[in-house]
Write a protein that holds these residues in place. Structure first.
Motif, PDB file in Angstrom:
ATOM      1  N   CYS A  65       0.792  -1.050  -0.221  1.00 13.75           N
ATOM      2  CA  CYS A  65      -0.077   0.147  -0.032  1.00 13.75           C
ATOM      3  C   CYS A  65       0.894   1.154  -0.123  1.00 13.75           C
ATOM      4  CB  CYS A  65      -0.976   0.185   1.340  1.00 13.75           C
ATOM      5  SG  CYS A  65      -2.146  -1.267   1.233  1.00 13.75           S
ATOM      6  N   GLY A  66       1.932   1.185  -0.631  1.00 12.72           N
ATOM      7  CA  GLY A  66       2.875   2.211  -0.423  1.00 12.72           C
ATOM      8  C   GLY A  66       2.819   3.219  -1.964  1.00 12.72           C
ATOM      9  N   ILE A  67       3.869   3.832  -2.402  1.00 11.41           N
ATOM     10  CA  ILE A  67       3.629   5.047  -3.327  1.00 11.41           C
ATOM     11  C   ILE A  67       2.866   4.796  -4.688  1.00 11.41           C
ATOM     12  CG2 ILE A  67       5.825   6.332  -2.353  1.00 11.41           C
ATOM     13  CD1 ILE A  67       7.543   4.684  -4.496  1.00 11.41           C
ATOM     14  N   ARG A  68       3.016   3.179  -4.848  1.00 12.03           N
ATOM     15  CA  ARG A  68       2.333   3.125  -6.356  1.00 12.03           C
ATOM     16  C   ARG A  68       0.822   2.739  -6.185  1.00 12.03           C
ATOM     17  NH1 ARG A  68       1.874   4.775 -10.455  1.00 12.03           N
ATOM     18  NH2 ARG A  68       1.619   3.149 -11.580  1.00 12.03           N
ATOM     19  N   PHE A  69       0.350   2.244  -4.895  1.00 12.85           N
ATOM     20  CA  PHE A  69      -0.935   1.621  -4.582  1.00 12.85           C
ATOM     21  C   PHE A  69      -1.893   2.713  -5.067  1.00 12.85           C
ATOM     22  CE2 PHE A  69      -4.401   1.641  -1.448  1.00 12.85           C
ATOM     23  CZ  PHE A  69      -4.955   0.145  -1.651  1.00 12.85           C
ATOM     24  N   HIS A  70      -1.716   3.771  -4.617  1.00 16.21           N
ATOM     25  CA  HIS A  70      -3.063   4.733  -4.758  1.00 16.21           C
ATOM     26  C   HIS A  70      -3.323   4.952  -6.169  1.00 16.21           C
ATOM     27  CE1 HIS A  70      -2.805   5.214  -0.445  1.00 16.21           C
ATOM     28  NE2 HIS A  70      -1.290   5.231  -0.679  1.00 16.21           N
ATOM     29  N   GLU A  71      -2.408   4.959  -7.251  1.00 19.40           N
ATOM     30  CA  GLU A  71      -2.951   5.130  -8.351  1.00 19.40           C
ATOM     31  C   GLU A  71      -3.352   3.769  -9.004  1.00 19.40           C
ATOM     32  OE1 GLU A  71      -0.715   5.786 -12.807  1.00 19.40           O
ATOM     33  OE2 GLU A  71      -0.075   6.767 -11.171  1.00 19.40           O
TER      34      GLU A  71
END
Length: 482
Positions: A65-71
């Motif tokens: 759920c880090g930096i790429r997850f939200h996209e």
């Protein structure tokens, strides 16, 4: 923790950790809105018996759920609900759960979203069609292999692998399981098809015979020495290390002010894992996995034949000996570099942090017998581009490039293949072939000498030390495929 133990046999420490995670999420007002462990989302379908139909929703589980997850959560939930989100850090997990609930609210899905620390809970769910992997690089291969063996189709962030040998392991299991697999090199599909059009222009001969390509991919970050400290209580750092050697947690007081790491103290983990060779490959497997991929997708050199790598210049932020950093309290990936790759057909590929002699930093410059063409995420320029006004590309140029109808989006292409079969736009085989060039460049930079890599033999010709970097020793209990 022994990750190969059955999930039902949970140690007291791990049980308390799970309880602490739930308590922490409850403190953020999230646990009451999320489903309990093992819950199935409303209207979910048991996977495995058949693929989802054209009008079915695709149910996804997310690991990382880090930096790429939200996209990725926003992209995937256009096609169906998120059943579960998983992360080893309760803070990231809470943010991921909130993003998932926001996406569910947007699409009017039920709020039955499980949250967990243990990725095996994701793989054990019978209702999932796909697993989306957005962890640091050193976890990609193990998770992807286990997901395929669990009967799940996989979308995995780039770079797919930490080493050259890992790519072969994934291809073997992919062949055994027949799963659908999309690698997250979204430049092949997204950004207004700018990169696809550049590749189509090259393949249509509009810049003539391409003899030289330059990829500017920026340099890796630096940081001050980071003191050893205890890992945050809400973060399972020892499991996060995965296959890599056990080392002390380190973090500094200085906070990055912009970019991916904005607002987070420098450390070994999370936003900064890319700048440690232990967990990633610096800019070669960050931007290189994008730009080198497009350069080779367009030019199609013979990637099954040996190619040479000549490190013309390299600077690392710490001293190196025998290809290994000798200082362990700061980022260690190359900050400045230029490596010349020469393929069997004579194509020269320069991979560098920037190309001031060509007038650009980040981007790809194709140099052909009929002129130059430049592309990055902001523009596509050159004589061949200008000439499209009078002489457009053939109507089927992109279809020929993709081998099918051009996708609407990278995630959309994945979902289409999940439902109907077929090869994804960023398939494992082509991605590995291109990424292995990046891995080989990194090995040449670390050893700082000219090398020849033989892809068929998966070794460096006449150089046992370089070949020793093709695979890595894995920590007991975290072996890939175990």
């Amino acid at each position: 923790m022994d990750p190969s133990a059955p999930i039902d046999h949970v140690s007291r420490r791990r049980f308390l950790g799970a309880a602490s995670a739930t308590a922490g999420l409850a403190g953020m007002g999230l646990a009451a809105m999320a489903a309990p462990a093992g819950a199935q989302p409303a209207g979910s379908r048991q996977s495995g018996a058949k693929r989802p139909g054209p009008n079915d929703q695709v149910v996804a589980g997310f690991i990382g759920c880090g930096i790429r997850f939200h996209e990725l959560i926003n992209g995937a939930t256009q096609f169906g609900p998120a059943a579960v989100v998983c992360d080893l850090d309760d803070v990231q997990l809470g943010r991921g759960l909130q993003s998932a609930m926001d996406a569910h609210n947007t699409h009017r899905y039920p709020m039955g979203i499980e949250h967990c620390r243990d990725y095996r809970r994701v793989l054990d769910r019978s209702d999932l069609d796909v697993v989306v992997i957005a962890t640091p690089d050193h976890w990609h291969t193990k998770l992807a292999i286990e997901a395929m063996r669990a009967g799940k189709d996989v979308y995995c962030e780039k770079p797919l692998t930490l080493t050259i040998a890992e790519g072969a392991a994934i291809e073997k299991v992919l062949g055994e399981t027949g799963r659908v697999f999309q690698v997250g090199t979204q430049q092949r599909s997204d950004f207004g098809k700018r990169f696809a059009n550049a590749a189509a222009i090259v393949r249509d001969g509009r810049v003539g015979k391409v003899n030289h390509v330059t990829c500017g991919i920026d340099g890796s970050m630096t940081c001050p020495p980071l003191p050893t400290t205890d890992a945050p209580r809400e973060f399972d750092f020892q499991t996060w290390l995965g296959q890599t050697p056990v080392v002390p947690y380190c973090a500094g007081a200085k906070i990055q002010t912009s970019g991916y790491g904005a607002g987070v103290p420098f450390s070994r983990t999370h936003n900064f894992f890319r700048w440690w060779y232990e967990y990633a490959g610096g800019k070669l497997t960050d931007w290189g996995a994008h730009h080198v991929d497009i350069a080779l997708w367009a030019t199609q050199p013979p990637l099954d034949k040996p190619f040479t790598l000549d490190p013309l210049m390299v600077e690392h932020p710490v001293p190196f000996e025998n290809g290994m950093p000798t200082v362990h309290d700061r980022f260690n990936c190359a900050t400045k570099f230029k490596c010349r790759v020469t393929f069997a057909d004579g194509l020269v590929l320069d991979v560098c942090d920037e190309a001031p002699d060509l007038g650009f930093g980040n981007g790809i410059m194709f140099q052909g017998s009929e002129g130059r063409m430049f592309v990055n995420r902001g523009k596509l320029t050159g004589k061949a581009v200008d000439q499209l006004k009078e002489k457009p590309l053939p109507e089927d140029a992109l279809e020929k490039l993709y081998g099918k109808k051009p996708p609407t989006s990278h995630m959309g292409d994945f979902v289409e293949c999940v439902k109907n079969g077929g090869k994804t736009v960023s398939d494992v085989t082509s991605h590995n072939a291109h990424l292995n060039v990046c891995h080989a460049v990194n090995i040449a930079l670390r050893l700082n000498r000219k090398l020849t890599f033989d892809p068929a033999a998966m070794k460096f010709t006449g150089d046992d030390q370089a070949t020793s970097f093709v695979a890595r020793k894995q920590r007991k209990g975290f072996e890939i495929g175990a």
